[in-house]
Design a protein around this motif. Sequence first.
Motif, PDB file in Angstrom:
ATOM      1  N   ALA A   1      66.475  83.131  42.352  1.00 39.43           N
ATOM      2  CA  ALA A   1      66.797  84.435  41.769  1.00 39.43           C
ATOM      3  C   ALA A   1      68.262  84.489  41.330  1.00 39.43           C
ATOM      4  CB  ALA A   1      66.504  85.548  42.773  1.00 39.43           C
ATOM      5  N   LEU A   2      69.160  84.000  42.166  1.00 41.36           N
ATOM      6  CA  LEU A   2      70.580  84.014  41.822  1.00 41.36           C
ATOM      7  C   LEU A   2      70.871  83.131  40.609  1.00 41.36           C
ATOM      8  CD1 LEU A   2      72.020  83.841  45.433  1.00 41.36           C
ATOM      9  CD2 LEU A   2      71.996  85.839  43.921  1.00 41.36           C
ATOM     10  N   ALA A   3      70.230  81.965  40.558  1.00 43.39           N
ATOM     11  CA  ALA A   3      70.418  81.078  39.408  1.00 43.39           C
ATOM     12  C   ALA A   3      69.909  81.740  38.134  1.00 43.39           C
ATOM     13  CB  ALA A   3      69.711  79.743  39.647  1.00 43.39           C
ATOM     14  N   VAL A   4      68.793  82.449  38.228  1.00 48.74           N
ATOM     15  CA  VAL A   4      68.247  83.149  37.055  1.00 48.74           C
ATOM     16  C   VAL A   4      69.210  84.247  36.603  1.00 48.74           C
ATOM     17  CG1 VAL A   4      66.400  84.742  36.316  1.00 48.74           C
ATOM     18  CG2 VAL A   4      65.830  82.601  37.478  1.00 48.74           C
ATOM     19  N   PHE A   5      69.735  85.032  37.555  1.00 44.63           N
ATOM     20  CA  PHE A   5      70.686  86.084  37.183  1.00 44.63           C
ATOM     21  C   PHE A   5      71.940  85.491  36.540  1.00 44.63           C
ATOM     22  CE2 PHE A   5      68.848  88.775  40.839  1.00 44.63           C
ATOM     23  CZ  PHE A   5      67.882  89.314  40.010  1.00 44.63           C
ATOM     24  N   GLY A   6      72.449  84.421  37.136  1.00 47.00           N
ATOM     25  CA  GLY A   6      73.638  83.774  36.569  1.00 47.00           C
ATOM     26  C   GLY A   6      73.388  83.229  35.181  1.00 47.00           C
ATOM     27  N   LEU A   7      72.248  82.587  34.987  1.00 40.12           N
ATOM     28  CA  LEU A   7      71.899  82.039  33.677  1.00 40.12           C
ATOM     29  C   LEU A   7      71.704  83.155  32.654  1.00 40.12           C
ATOM     30  CD1 LEU A   7      71.331  79.507  32.044  1.00 40.12           C
ATOM     31  CD2 LEU A   7      68.964  79.588  32.839  1.00 40.12           C
ATOM     32  N   ALA A   8      71.112  84.268  33.086  1.00 40.54           N
ATOM     33  CA  ALA A   8      70.945  85.418  32.186  1.00 40.54           C
ATOM     34  C   ALA A   8      72.305  85.959  31.741  1.00 40.54           C
ATOM     35  CB  ALA A   8      70.133  86.510  32.876  1.00 40.54           C
TER      36      ALA A   8
ATOM     37  N   PHE B   1      81.555  85.747  36.435  1.00 38.00           N
ATOM     38  CA  PHE B   1      80.589  85.865  37.519  1.00 38.00           C
ATOM     39  C   PHE B   1      79.339  85.024  37.261  1.00 38.00           C
ATOM     40  CE2 PHE B   1      77.457  88.788  39.812  1.00 38.00           C
ATOM     41  CZ  PHE B   1      77.756  88.258  41.044  1.00 38.00           C
ATOM     42  N   GLY B   2      78.854  84.989  36.028  1.00 34.49           N
ATOM     43  CA  GLY B   2      77.617  84.283  35.699  1.00 34.49           C
ATOM     44  C   GLY B   2      77.595  82.820  36.114  1.00 34.49           C
ATOM     45  N   PRO B   3      78.582  82.010  35.670  1.00 36.15           N
ATOM     46  CA  PRO B   3      78.561  80.596  36.054  1.00 36.15           C
ATOM     47  C   PRO B   3      78.664  80.365  37.563  1.00 36.15           C
ATOM     48  CG  PRO B   3      80.039  80.916  34.209  1.00 36.15           C
ATOM     49  CD  PRO B   3      79.616  82.279  34.683  1.00 36.15           C
ATOM     50  N   VAL B   4      79.465  81.177  38.240  1.00 39.84           N
ATOM     51  CA  VAL B   4      79.622  81.010  39.692  1.00 39.84           C
ATOM     52  C   VAL B   4      78.342  81.427  40.412  1.00 39.84           C
ATOM     53  CG1 VAL B   4      80.929  81.750  41.718  1.00 39.84           C
ATOM     54  CG2 VAL B   4      82.120  81.227  39.587  1.00 39.84           C
ATOM     55  N   LEU B   5      77.746  82.530  39.984  1.00 46.62           N
ATOM     56  CA  LEU B   5      76.486  82.973  40.574  1.00 46.62           C
ATOM     57  C   LEU B   5      75.401  81.920  40.369  1.00 46.62           C
ATOM     58  CD1 LEU B   5      74.926  85.258  41.946  1.00 46.62           C
ATOM     59  CD2 LEU B   5      74.484  86.196  39.678  1.00 46.62           C
ATOM     60  N   MET B   6      75.336  81.370  39.169  1.00 46.40           N
ATOM     61  CA  MET B   6      74.346  80.336  38.893  1.00 46.40           C
ATOM     62  C   MET B   6      74.612  79.090  39.730  1.00 46.40           C
ATOM     63  SD  MET B   6      73.209  78.963  35.245  1.00 46.40           S
ATOM     64  CE  MET B   6      73.030  77.221  35.098  1.00 46.40           C
ATOM     65  N   THR B   7      75.867  78.745  39.916  1.00 45.86           N
ATOM     66  CA  THR B   7      76.220  77.579  40.725  1.00 45.86           C
ATOM     67  C   THR B   7      75.773  77.766  42.173  1.00 45.86           C
ATOM     68  OG1 THR B   7      78.085  77.082  39.298  1.00 45.86           O
ATOM     69  CG2 THR B   7      78.131  76.130  41.508  1.00 45.86           C
ATOM     70  N   ILE B   8      76.011  78.942  42.729  1.00 46.29           N
ATOM     71  CA  ILE B   8      75.582  79.211  44.099  1.00 46.29           C
ATOM     72  C   ILE B   8      74.056  79.146  44.187  1.00 46.29           C
ATOM     73  CG2 ILE B   8      75.521  80.934  45.947  1.00 46.29           C
ATOM     74  CD1 ILE B   8      78.316  81.854  44.882  1.00 46.29           C
ATOM     75  N   GLY B   9      73.377  79.681  43.172  1.00 44.17           N
ATOM     76  CA  GLY B   9      71.921  79.595  43.133  1.00 44.17           C
ATOM     77  C   GLY B   9      71.436  78.158  43.099  1.00 44.17           C
ATOM     78  N   ILE B  10      72.097  77.322  42.292  1.00 39.25           N
ATOM     79  CA  ILE B  10      71.726  75.905  42.203  1.00 39.25           C
ATOM     80  C   ILE B  10      71.957  75.210  43.549  1.00 39.25           C
ATOM     81  CG2 ILE B  10      72.396  73.692  41.154  1.00 39.25           C
ATOM     82  CD1 ILE B  10      72.850  75.306  38.534  1.00 39.25           C
ATOM     83  N   LEU B  11      73.053  75.551  44.223  1.00 40.51           N
ATOM     84  CA  LEU B  11      73.306  74.966  45.545  1.00 40.51           C
ATOM     85  C   LEU B  11      72.181  75.315  46.516  1.00 40.51           C
ATOM     86  CD1 LEU B  11      77.136  75.620  46.006  1.00 40.51           C
ATOM     87  CD2 LEU B  11      76.014  73.443  45.517  1.00 40.51           C
ATOM     88  N   LEU B  12      71.699  76.542  46.436  1.00 41.14           N
ATOM     89  CA  LEU B  12      70.622  76.967  47.324  1.00 41.14           C
ATOM     90  C   LEU B  12      69.274  76.358  46.934  1.00 41.14           C
ATOM     91  CD1 LEU B  12      71.638  80.687  47.850  1.00 41.14           C
ATOM     92  CD2 LEU B  12      71.668  78.864  49.560  1.00 41.14           C
ATOM     93  N   LEU B  13      69.130  75.940  45.688  1.00 44.88           N
ATOM     94  CA  LEU B  13      67.913  75.254  45.251  1.00 44.88           C
ATOM     95  C   LEU B  13      67.921  73.784  45.657  1.00 44.88           C
ATOM     96  CD1 LEU B  13      67.418  76.716  41.663  1.00 44.88           C
ATOM     97  CD2 LEU B  13      65.842  76.937  43.582  1.00 44.88           C
ATOM     98  N   SER B  14      69.106  73.255  45.917  1.00 42.12           N
ATOM     99  CA  SER B  14      69.248  71.839  46.256  1.00 42.12           C
ATOM    100  C   SER B  14      68.961  71.615  47.742  1.00 42.12           C
ATOM    101  CB  SER B  14      70.668  71.362  45.921  1.00 42.12           C
ATOM    102  OG  SER B  14      71.585  71.828  46.889  1.00 42.12           O
ATOM    103  N   PRO B  15      68.888  70.348  48.161  1.00 44.97           N
ATOM    104  CA  PRO B  15      68.679  70.051  49.589  1.00 44.97           C
ATOM    105  C   PRO B  15      69.800  70.575  50.494  1.00 44.97           C
ATOM    106  CG  PRO B  15      68.248  68.099  48.255  1.00 44.97           C
ATOM    107  CD  PRO B  15      68.835  69.139  47.343  1.00 44.97           C
ATOM    108  N   ILE B  16      70.925  70.950  49.914  1.00 48.31           N
ATOM    109  CA  ILE B  16      72.044  71.483  50.700  1.00 48.31           C
ATOM    110  C   ILE B  16      71.647  72.767  51.421  1.00 48.31           C
ATOM    111  CG2 ILE B  16      74.302  72.601  50.425  1.00 48.31           C
ATOM    112  CD1 ILE B  16      75.046  70.403  48.512  1.00 48.31           C
ATOM    113  N   SER B  17      70.701  73.531  50.857  1.00 46.36           N
ATOM    114  CA  SER B  17      70.321  74.798  51.489  1.00 46.36           C
ATOM    115  C   SER B  17      69.691  74.593  52.866  1.00 46.36           C
ATOM    116  CB  SER B  17      69.352  75.571  50.594  1.00 46.36           C
ATOM    117  OG  SER B  17      68.115  74.903  50.512  1.00 46.36           O
TER     118      SER B  17
END
Length: 193
Positions: A158-165, A38-54
């Motif tokens: 927040a999602l990227a932080v949770f995934g990274l944690a 779950f962690g890597p996927v959650l972090m990936t979704i968070g990164i996508l939302l941090l990018s211009p794609i959001s």
Amino acid sequence: MSDPANLQQVLDRISQSALGHRRVTFGDIIDTVGSRSFGPVLMTIGILLLSPISGIPGVPTLSGLLILFISAQILILNEGFWLPAWILERPLPSDKLLKGIRFLEPAAHFIDARLHARLTPVVRGPGSYLLGSVCMVIACAMPLMEIIPFSATAAGFALAVFGLAMISLDGLLALLGLMFTAAIATLILVNVL
């Protein structure tokens, strides 16, 4: 392939999935970062939302559906997860994805050097259920974030932080993410109501 152990490895894997392609699918990205954890996927979704794609209409809502599907399965099954093909086959523009990754890469080494296993019960066992529940609440709020400026970016952080944690087993980072999420949720509610 083993699951990534830090932020730089996740960014490298996302870049690998996008390089040489005009578009990349959510499924390609999830396959690259590892679909069992779950962690890597959650972090990936968070990164996508941090990018211009959001900023692309529908991406925050689709991201919310991904998180909702995964969080529910993690809370119920506590193992790997399944996603429907219509979500996995959703294409994303590679150029915007790679631009976002390039923006994050300078911070990756700095962040990775400061994370380590501590307060692990916050990210393992019962603590993981709390994080999964908070992720479900964020996922349910994602459609609303389509109309509130920058809220999807805050949710992505927040999602990227949770995934990274979860990846680094850093419970302190997860607690900081929970405090950030509570502060942002309060700010949004005060301004909306």
